[in-house]
Scaffold this motif. Sequence first.
Motif: not given
Length: 253
Positions: A109-116
């Motif tokens: 899983l690669a995410t662009q989100n920075v929310d953890g």
Amino acid sequence: MSEPDPVALNPSDLARARELIRAAERVAVLTGAGISAESGIPTFREAQTGHWARFRPEDLASPAAYRRDPEMVWQWYAGRARDVQAAAPNPGHTALAELERRKGEGFLLATQNVDGLHARAGSERLIELHGNLAQARCERCAHVQPWPGEATAPPPCPVCGATLRPNVVWFGEYLPSAALEASQLAFAQADLALVIGTSSLVEPAASLPLLTLRGGGAVTEINPDQTPISALVTLRLAGRASQVLPALLEDYV
Ligand SMILES: [Zn+2]
């Protein structure tokens, strides 16, 4: 804004999406802001209220800004760290953590989100391409630690004594190359890529699903809105991640 219910999705599309998930040995997933919207994470712009409204994003989120006024930048990120800590993962995040347990080593899983929120939902085979707002890292030795909530100015690194900074990618900075290369490899080798809640506008992440198509894999897009890759994907489910993802895994045991 329209909010399609998964039961309103074309049943044969849903069946085909489930089949693709079951059949795939290697699954690569890319997520963007859409999956976190229902967890109440304010966007960068939405967080810019009151005192912060007069700043341009690059005045708060760039290496130059941090050099100029480290205390101000630190306080902005302290507020954003509080925002993400007050939010909770939703059923979309949980479904992806479940899918990882079923696929094991073949999953990334690669995410662009920075929310953890993916990590908090239990995802481990996870690459946070743009970093994590709930963490600080050392400018010099790359030590990473939970955000020190009590600090009102950048504290020293407990390992080397240099200064800590937010563990996020700023304007004018490159994505960490190891993280990007690992993501590119996973997408190139994937039998199936899921592209979830991302506008597919921000490079280099936007190109990841194209690597899957080029390698002969399938791509399923889950997004209530059309995006630049919608015309290219194998299958498109126009719905919200928090509804569609649990529906996809419903009878997958
Ligand atoms: Zn250090």
